[in-house]
Design a protein around this motif. Structure first.
Motif, PDB file in Angstrom:
ATOM      1  N   ARG A  49       0.832  -1.193   0.000  1.00 44.14           N
ATOM      2  CA  ARG A  49       0.000   0.000   0.000  1.00 44.14           C
ATOM      3  C   ARG A  49       0.873   1.253   0.000  1.00 44.14           C
ATOM      4  O   ARG A  49       2.100   1.182  -0.032  1.00 44.14           O
ATOM      5  CB  ARG A  49      -0.925  -0.028   1.215  1.00 44.14           C
ATOM      6  N   ALA A  50       0.215   2.431   0.086  1.00 45.12           N
ATOM      7  CA  ALA A  50       0.959   3.698  -0.017  1.00 45.12           C
ATOM      8  C   ALA A  50       1.976   3.830   1.098  1.00 45.12           C
ATOM      9  O   ALA A  50       3.129   4.236   0.880  1.00 45.12           O
ATOM     10  CB  ALA A  50      -0.026   4.871  -0.007  1.00 45.12           C
ATOM     11  N   ILE A  51       1.580   3.490   2.321  1.00 46.00           N
ATOM     12  CA  ILE A  51       2.507   3.621   3.439  1.00 46.00           C
ATOM     13  C   ILE A  51       3.671   2.655   3.300  1.00 46.00           C
ATOM     14  O   ILE A  51       4.813   2.960   3.645  1.00 46.00           O
ATOM     15  CB  ILE A  51       1.757   3.419   4.776  1.00 46.00           C
ATOM     16  N   ARG A 105       4.899   1.659   0.380  1.00 49.94           N
ATOM     17  CA  ARG A 105       5.780   2.170  -0.667  1.00 49.94           C
ATOM     18  C   ARG A 105       6.675   3.286  -0.142  1.00 49.94           C
ATOM     19  O   ARG A 105       7.853   3.369  -0.492  1.00 49.94           O
ATOM     20  CB  ARG A 105       4.946   2.650  -1.849  1.00 49.94           C
ATOM     21  N   ARG A 106       6.112   4.175   0.702  1.00 48.98           N
ATOM     22  CA  ARG A 106       6.941   5.243   1.265  1.00 48.98           C
ATOM     23  C   ARG A 106       8.055   4.678   2.137  1.00 48.98           C
ATOM     24  O   ARG A 106       9.177   5.177   2.144  1.00 48.98           O
ATOM     25  CB  ARG A 106       6.056   6.200   2.077  1.00 48.98           C
ATOM     26  N   TYR A 107       7.750   3.608   2.846  1.00 51.93           N
ATOM     27  CA  TYR A 107       8.781   2.982   3.690  1.00 51.93           C
ATOM     28  C   TYR A 107       9.904   2.380   2.834  1.00 51.93           C
ATOM     29  O   TYR A 107      11.095   2.533   3.137  1.00 51.93           O
ATOM     30  CB  TYR A 107       8.146   1.899   4.558  1.00 51.93           C
ATOM     31  N   GLU A 144      10.760   3.366  -0.191  1.00 51.86           N
ATOM     32  CA  GLU A 144      11.523   4.455  -0.790  1.00 51.86           C
ATOM     33  C   GLU A 144      12.493   5.045   0.210  1.00 51.86           C
ATOM     34  O   GLU A 144      13.609   5.450  -0.136  1.00 51.86           O
ATOM     35  CB  GLU A 144      10.562   5.533  -1.322  1.00 51.86           C
ATOM     36  N   ALA A 145      12.065   5.127   1.458  1.00 53.41           N
ATOM     37  CA  ALA A 145      12.968   5.657   2.489  1.00 53.41           C
ATOM     38  C   ALA A 145      14.180   4.761   2.683  1.00 53.41           C
ATOM     39  O   ALA A 145      15.288   5.246   2.959  1.00 53.41           O
ATOM     40  CB  ALA A 145      12.207   5.821   3.802  1.00 53.41           C
ATOM     41  N   ARG A 193      15.697   3.108   0.360  1.00 55.16           N
ATOM     42  CA  ARG A 193      16.607   3.318  -0.746  1.00 55.16           C
ATOM     43  C   ARG A 193      17.486   4.529  -0.507  1.00 55.16           C
ATOM     44  O   ARG A 193      18.585   4.621  -1.051  1.00 55.16           O
ATOM     45  CB  ARG A 193      15.822   3.483  -2.050  1.00 55.16           C
TER      46      ARG A 193
END
Length: 725
Positions: free
Chosen positions: A714-716, A718-720, A722-723, A725
């Motif tokens: 989910r969106a949360i 995906r943000r995790y 990306e962080a 990376r």
């Protein structure tokens, strides 16, 4: 003493009267018992009753006739003939042994012997007993005649009103008669159950009764021709030869739909043959042996034919110049029909066996199946005459029973030693010592073979070169054209002569490369593979390998010493230690060749631990697809579930067609077809649905294991990521 004919006639007549009187009493009772046995058990029971009755009659008559002896005759003559003056016993005494007065009395009685002629000493007939016996016998015969046959039950006569009789027919009685093929030797049996398990080729007969009787009736086999039932009085009969498993049902106009019944056939298995003597497939001619007796045992479920064929093959020559002759002979078996033994004594000289040749015996048997017996060829046993056993006269004592091409492995020596320890309780001391010494000889042969790799001298002859270190614990066999292996690390002299101190292309003799002249030895391992070595045991000629082999040889020597002293229990630790050393040395010589395309791409160390994922493409694993033909099984299983919810429709027609087409893949297709047919005729039967569902569960193949793709975060999530990376 010689009896007078007149007196002997009286005693014989009395005995005959007793025998006839006993027969007159026992005969009607025996016939009545035979009639009862025939009604209850058939002809066999009737014959058994007759034999038992005859035996009882003979015993009774013999016991009654025993009392008519000489004392009985003397007492009856004294009582019936007054002229004998109570001196009848003198007639049976020898004349020369009687004193004066007794002899005078005997002569007087002999003159009056005609007075005994009109006597009748026979006992009267047992009139009342005979009459009662015949009345009882007739009553038993009538009872047996009028009593219903339990093997062929007669349906009860309807006692209802004509309106009840006019209803639809129903099956009131049924029996099944099974006659196995004559070659099986099995008896004919009858049963009331319509499901049967019979030998293949049996004759199955039905005997049915209906109330009221229909116009016609048949035995219907789904998918094949039906068998009509024939009416005979109150019974309906039909017969069928059971050649393969089948389902059937009874059909008649107006008869409610019957469930399918099953006839399962038992196939006749072919005979099995095993060699009794010799216990192993290969035997060797011993010095002085002139004959050979192979013994085979053949078993079959119904019986092996009394005669068999022995195929004898004799080979001669060596290498590619081998010739053979073959002949057959007939053998007669011994023992019961289901387990026969066949033996043949073969004369080696008559068969033409010479040094360097083989004598091969193979048994061919057939069973008693009719009309096409099953023929089976058994295992071959070989008697080998090695060429090195052709000794000169006077040298027979120097021969040793050695089989170089078939010496034992170290693991086999361990197994045989353990077996010898288990058999010690039932072996005498001499036999135990002989077997232990034989194991010691095998251990010595194996030790000498491995000793060639470390430069040991062979006992009793030179070393045999050209033996490569095997990849298991059995060394490879020597060949005549293979080069001998060196016994140290120094190169062979001819190899030194081929080396050139100055080689072209910038190479020299001491640059660490292998420069072999054309036609010389070729190192395939270094050219096409790479060697995975363990510690210092790197190559066949390395010190570590020789050290490991030397330790194995020391352990073999200790094992051999204990075995030759008759102590296999003490030899086992040394033998196991030798096997461990051999495995260690063999592991050091294993070569692994790379496959084409197996080399992985080089690792880019500049991107290591940097988190750079550019150019990395994720591969999607293919999903395992369930085969379409099995989908009908799974859908039908779900449709039969009792749980609430949406279920696929139950398609019994498609399911039945799939079972007919794929019966070879199922463990019991007849049971599944019968369950489908039962549910089709009784849709509301809950028990039938549960039974069909259980059979489908056993028929469904488990799905192929598959790896599921990770779900998209989910969106949360995906943000995790990306962080990170």
């Amino acid at each position: 003493m010689i009896e007078r004919p007149i007196l002997d006639r009286h005693r014989r007549g009395a005995k005959i009267r007793v025998l006839l009187d006993s027969a007159a009493v026992a005969l009607p009772l025996t016939l009545g018992a035979a009639a009862i046995g025939w009604r209850l058990g058939g002809v066999a029971a009737a014959m058994a009753a007759l034999l038992i009755g005859a035996a009882v009659l003979a015993v009774i008559a013999w016991r009654r006739g025993q009392r008519f002896d000489r004392p009985w005759l003397v007492s009856r003559l004294d009582a019936e003939v007054a002229a004998f003056e109570d001196s009848s016993a003198l007639l049976f005494a020898p004349a020369d042994t009687l004193p004066g007065f007794a002899g005078l009395q005997r002569r007087r009685i002999e003159a009056r012997i005609d007075a005994a002629q009109p006597l009748d000493l026979r006992t009267p007939w047992s009139g009342r007993m005979i009459l009662a016996a015949w009345i009882a016998g007739v009553a038993l015969v009538l009872a047996a005649w009028l009593w219903p046959d339990p093997r062929n039950p007669v349906p009860p006569q309807p006692t209802a009103t004509p309106a009840t009789i006019a209803g639809p027919p129903r099956l009131t009685a049924a029996s099944l008669r099974i006659e196995p093929p004559a070659y099986t030797g099995l008896p004919t049996r009858e049963q009331t159950s319509l499901d049967a398990r019979v030998p293949e080729g049996s004759r199955v007969s039905w005997s049915l009764a209906f109330a009221p009787d229909p116009a016609a009736a048949t035995i219907a086999f789904p998918g094949s021709a039906s068998v009509p039932l024939t009416r005979s009085g109150a019974r309906w009969t039909a017969a069928h030869a059971a050649a393969r498993p089948a389902l059937y049902r009874i059909e008649a106009p107006g008869l409610p739909r019957q469930r399918l019944h099953r006839i399962e056939t038992i196939a006749d298995t072919p005979p099995t043959i095993r060699a009794i003597t010799p216990p192993e497939q290969l035997a060797t001619v011993t010095p002085g042996q002139r004959s050979w007796t192979p013994v085979f045992e053949a078993t079959d479920d119904y019986g092996v034919a009394a005669g068999a064929v022995l195929r004898i093959t004799v080979t001669a020559g060596e290498g590619e110049n081998i010739t053979f002759t073959q002949r057959t002979t007939t053998l007669a078996g011994s023992g019961p029909a289901r387990r026969r033994r066949f033996a043949a004594t073969l004369d080696l000289a008559r068969e033409g066996l010479a040094p360097g040749g083989d004598l091969i015996a193979q048994l061919i048997v057939a069973d008693n199946r009719s009309p096409t017996p099953q023929r089976v060829e058994g295992p071959s046993v070989i008697l080998r005459w090695p060429a090195d056993l052709a000794l000169a006269d006077g040298l027979d004592g120097m021969a040793q029973p050695v089989m170089p091409a078939y010496f034992r492995s170290q693991r086999q020596i361990i197994i045989d030693a353990e077996a010898l320890i288990r058999d010690r309780a039932r072996l005498d001391a001499d036999a135990f010592a002989t077997r232990s010494n034989a194991l010691g000889e095998d251990q010595a042969i194996l030790r000498l073979r491995y000793g060639q790799f470390v430069g040991e001298e062979a006992e009793g002859g030179g070393s045999t070169g050209g033996i490569a270190l095997p990849t298991n614990d059995v060394p490879a066999l020597p060949t005549n054209d293979s080069p001998a292996l060196p016994t140290n690390d120094a190169p062979a002299p001819e190899a030194q002569e081929r080396q050139d101190p100055t080689l072209g292309d910038g190479h020299s003799a001491d640059d660490g490369h292998d420069h072999t002249a054309p036609g010389g030895a070729f190192d395939a391992a270094r050219s096409f593979g790479h060697v995975h070595d363990d510690s210092d045991a790197s190559t066949l000629f390395a010190p570590g390998t020789r050290t490991t082999l030397a330790q194995a040889l020391d352990a073999m020597w200790s094992s051999e010493r204990e075995l030759r002293q008759g102590d296999p229990r003490a030899a086992l630790p040394h033998a196991n230690r030798a096997l461990a050393f051999l495995k260690e040395a063999q592991q050091a010589t294993r070569i692994f060749l790379p496959r084409v395309g197996a080399e992985l791409p080089p690792i880019d160390l500049t991107r290591r631990l940097s988190g750079d994922r550019e150019g990395i493409v994720a591969r999607r694993l293919p999903q395992a697809v369930r085969p379409d033909p099995e989908t009908i099984l799974a859908d039908s299983w779900r449709a039969l579930a009792d749980t609430p919810g949406k279920r696929p429709p139950l398609q019994l027609g498609a399911l039945d067609r799939w079972v007919r087409a794929n019966g070879g893949k199922l463990a019991d297709p007849l049971a599944l077809r019968a369950a489908i047919d039962t549910l089709r005729g009784e849709p509301g039967c809950g028990e039938c649905r549960a039974q069909l569902r259980a059979l489908l569960w056993r028929a469904i193949e488990p799905p192929v294991a598959a790896i599921k793709r990770r779900a998209t975060p989910r969106a949360i999530g995906r943000r995790y990521l990306e962080a990170l990376r």
